[in-house]
Write a protein that holds these residues in place. Sequence first.
Motif, PDB file in Angstrom:
ATOM      1  N   ALA A   1     -50.210  20.175 -40.477  1.00  0.00           N
ATOM      2  CA  ALA A   1     -50.799  20.071 -40.394  1.00  0.00           C
ATOM      3  C   ALA A   1     -52.323  19.595 -39.841  1.00  0.00           C
ATOM      4  CB  ALA A   1     -51.743  20.802 -41.847  1.00  0.00           C
ATOM      5  N   ILE A   2     -53.123  19.894 -39.273  1.00  0.00           N
ATOM      6  CA  ILE A   2     -54.417  19.744 -38.652  1.00  0.00           C
ATOM      7  C   ILE A   2     -55.569  19.828 -39.275  1.00  0.00           C
ATOM      8  CG2 ILE A   2     -56.012  19.311 -36.848  1.00  0.00           C
ATOM      9  CD1 ILE A   2     -54.005  19.873 -35.048  1.00  0.00           C
ATOM     10  N   VAL A   3     -55.608  18.125 -40.181  1.00  0.00           N
ATOM     11  CA  VAL A   3     -56.949  18.425 -41.265  1.00  0.00           C
ATOM     12  C   VAL A   3     -57.784  17.749 -40.459  1.00  0.00           C
ATOM     13  CG1 VAL A   3     -57.164  17.517 -43.317  1.00  0.00           C
ATOM     14  CG2 VAL A   3     -54.864  18.429 -43.450  1.00  0.00           C
TER      15      VAL A   3
ATOM     16  N   PHE B   1     -54.227  12.139 -37.535  1.00  0.00           N
ATOM     17  CA  PHE B   1     -55.715  11.231 -37.667  1.00  0.00           C
ATOM     18  C   PHE B   1     -56.081  11.597 -36.268  1.00  0.00           C
ATOM     19  CE2 PHE B   1     -58.925   8.713 -38.063  1.00  0.00           C
ATOM     20  CZ  PHE B   1     -59.625   9.191 -39.663  1.00  0.00           C
ATOM     21  N   ASN B   2     -57.037  12.798 -36.445  1.00  0.00           N
ATOM     22  CA  ASN B   2     -58.147  13.149 -34.956  1.00  0.00           C
ATOM     23  C   ASN B   2     -57.448  13.527 -34.065  1.00  0.00           C
ATOM     24  OD1 ASN B   2     -60.894  13.273 -34.137  1.00  0.00           O
ATOM     25  ND2 ASN B   2     -60.488  11.611 -32.637  1.00  0.00           N
ATOM     26  N   GLU B   3     -56.294  14.192 -34.360  1.00  0.00           N
ATOM     27  CA  GLU B   3     -55.058  14.675 -33.403  1.00  0.00           C
ATOM     28  C   GLU B   3     -54.639  12.916 -32.997  1.00  0.00           C
ATOM     29  OE1 GLU B   3     -55.879  17.905 -31.403  1.00  0.00           O
ATOM     30  OE2 GLU B   3     -57.545  18.402 -33.336  1.00  0.00           O
ATOM     31  N   ASN B   4     -54.592  11.931 -33.594  1.00  0.00           N
ATOM     32  CA  ASN B   4     -53.797  10.597 -33.137  1.00  0.00           C
ATOM     33  C   ASN B   4     -54.032  10.590 -31.940  1.00  0.00           C
ATOM     34  OD1 ASN B   4     -51.913  11.339 -35.110  1.00  0.00           O
ATOM     35  ND2 ASN B   4     -50.516  12.142 -34.178  1.00  0.00           N
TER      36      ASN B   4
ATOM     37  N   LEU C   1     -53.897  19.662 -49.163  1.00  0.00           N
ATOM     38  CA  LEU C   1     -54.928  20.113 -47.945  1.00  0.00           C
ATOM     39  C   LEU C   1     -54.158  21.069 -46.672  1.00  0.00           C
ATOM     40  CD1 LEU C   1     -55.362  15.721 -47.198  1.00  0.00           C
ATOM     41  CD2 LEU C   1     -56.735  17.509 -48.614  1.00  0.00           C
ATOM     42  N   GLN C   2     -55.110  22.072 -46.614  1.00  0.00           N
ATOM     43  CA  GLN C   2     -54.962  23.151 -45.566  1.00  0.00           C
ATOM     44  C   GLN C   2     -55.648  22.825 -44.387  1.00  0.00           C
ATOM     45  OE1 GLN C   2     -52.944  26.050 -46.715  1.00  0.00           O
ATOM     46  NE2 GLN C   2     -52.730  25.341 -48.510  1.00  0.00           N
ATOM     47  N   GLY C   3     -54.254  23.488 -43.271  1.00  0.00           N
ATOM     48  CA  GLY C   3     -54.396  22.888 -42.136  1.00  0.00           C
ATOM     49  C   GLY C   3     -55.693  23.587 -41.830  1.00  0.00           C
TER      50      GLY C   3
ATOM     51  N   ASP D   1     -55.466  28.963 -34.352  1.00  0.00           N
ATOM     52  CA  ASP D   1     -55.747  27.762 -34.027  1.00  0.00           C
ATOM     53  C   ASP D   1     -55.336  26.442 -33.152  1.00  0.00           C
ATOM     54  OD1 ASP D   1     -58.045  29.173 -35.342  1.00  0.00           O
ATOM     55  OD2 ASP D   1     -59.264  27.553 -36.324  1.00  0.00           O
ATOM     56  N   TYR D   2     -54.331  26.720 -33.944  1.00  0.00           N
ATOM     57  CA  TYR D   2     -53.094  26.307 -33.153  1.00  0.00           C
ATOM     58  C   TYR D   2     -52.839  26.457 -31.743  1.00  0.00           C
ATOM     59  CZ  TYR D   2     -51.340  23.040 -37.066  1.00  0.00           C
ATOM     60  OH  TYR D   2     -51.626  22.592 -38.025  1.00  0.00           O
ATOM     61  N   ILE D   3     -52.850  28.479 -31.302  1.00  0.00           N
ATOM     62  CA  ILE D   3     -52.459  28.363 -30.113  1.00  0.00           C
ATOM     63  C   ILE D   3     -53.460  28.830 -29.039  1.00  0.00           C
ATOM     64  CG2 ILE D   3     -51.382  30.736 -28.986  1.00  0.00           C
ATOM     65  CD1 ILE D   3     -49.729  29.232 -31.569  1.00  0.00           C
ATOM     66  N   HIS D   4     -54.511  28.831 -29.678  1.00  0.00           N
ATOM     67  CA  HIS D   4     -55.571  28.970 -28.905  1.00  0.00           C
ATOM     68  C   HIS D   4     -56.136  27.790 -28.439  1.00  0.00           C
ATOM     69  CE1 HIS D   4     -59.628  29.701 -27.362  1.00  0.00           C
ATOM     70  NE2 HIS D   4     -60.040  29.077 -27.942  1.00  0.00           N
ATOM     71  N   ARG D   5     -56.401  26.452 -29.358  1.00  0.00           N
ATOM     72  CA  ARG D   5     -55.647  24.471 -28.945  1.00  0.00           C
ATOM     73  C   ARG D   5     -55.108  24.381 -27.655  1.00  0.00           C
ATOM     74  NH1 ARG D   5     -58.392  21.583 -33.721  1.00  0.00           N
ATOM     75  NH2 ARG D   5     -59.751  23.132 -34.247  1.00  0.00           N
ATOM     76  N   MET D   6     -53.659  24.841 -28.459  1.00  0.00           N
ATOM     77  CA  MET D   6     -52.854  24.283 -27.249  1.00  0.00           C
ATOM     78  C   MET D   6     -52.791  24.972 -25.946  1.00  0.00           C
ATOM     79  SD  MET D   6     -49.267  25.641 -29.110  1.00  0.00           S
ATOM     80  CE  MET D   6     -48.018  26.943 -28.096  1.00  0.00           C
TER      81      MET D   6
END
Length: 278
Positions: free
Chosen positions: A86-88, A151-154, A256-258, A263-268
């Motif tokens: 999850a991205i939180v 964390f902040n997408e590493n 915690l829900q990501g 949204d993952y697909i759109h971003r990547m």
Amino acid sequence: IQALLSRKEVRGVRFGIAIVRADGETLFACNERTPLIPASNQKLITGACALLHFGPDHRFATRVYTRGCIANGALRGDLVIRGSGAIVFSARYIDDFDRKRQVLADQLDAFARRIKNAGISRIDGRVVIDAGAWTDMQGNARYPAAGSVTFNENAVEIQVANGRVRTIPETVFHFELLVRPGTGRQEKIMANGRPTDTLRINTGTDTTDYWRIDTISAEDYYRQNIVHALESRGIAVTGTVTGRAGHAGEALLFELQGIPVSDYIHRMLTDSDNAVSY
């Protein structure tokens, strides 16, 4: 498709495309035999599989457990965080730098508040990151930025404006920043032909950029930042008592829900974001 490839925005870009029916009939072809670097084409398959398997509205979750007892405001044991991709904690896709900082701080405030609301103001054990649900990614030396938690997408984000250097997160862990006056953009220092997590920041040119971890696991980077976030919000992590091993004695504190899969697909696919797609 040909009209899209002819638009002025992509002039000078080389395309190689072949669309073929399952029965072998070619529906469209353009430079299909020209050798090209495949770049991010794998993400098209990854994204399609994710949408088909999970659906666009599915949200991965990060679960927070206690391992031990809570008494007099103290957790006598470990806080266990079990990730599943999850991205939180992230504000990377907000354009305004100050707004990014505030959003990330708000996310961490809410996280600490939920722990305090559970009656915990001190953790006498450790913060343990359990990547058991992400075992196929553990020890991935080729891409340590991918992991069960982020964390902040590493990444650390760096802004240079008028010779002043600012970062997100504000307190930087693991990365070494070499701030020197000069010209040019930010860059990673290489060692033995491989990127390190040492960044050269030139203050002579205004820039905004981000750099992902290359030499530490996503879980370790996450733990460093989470421990700091908790301690800076009044929740001490002493490490003096450890809970029982394994899952014995664990209790789910909260979840915690990501962000949703869509949204993952759109971003990547929009930002060529490897930490999301892998």
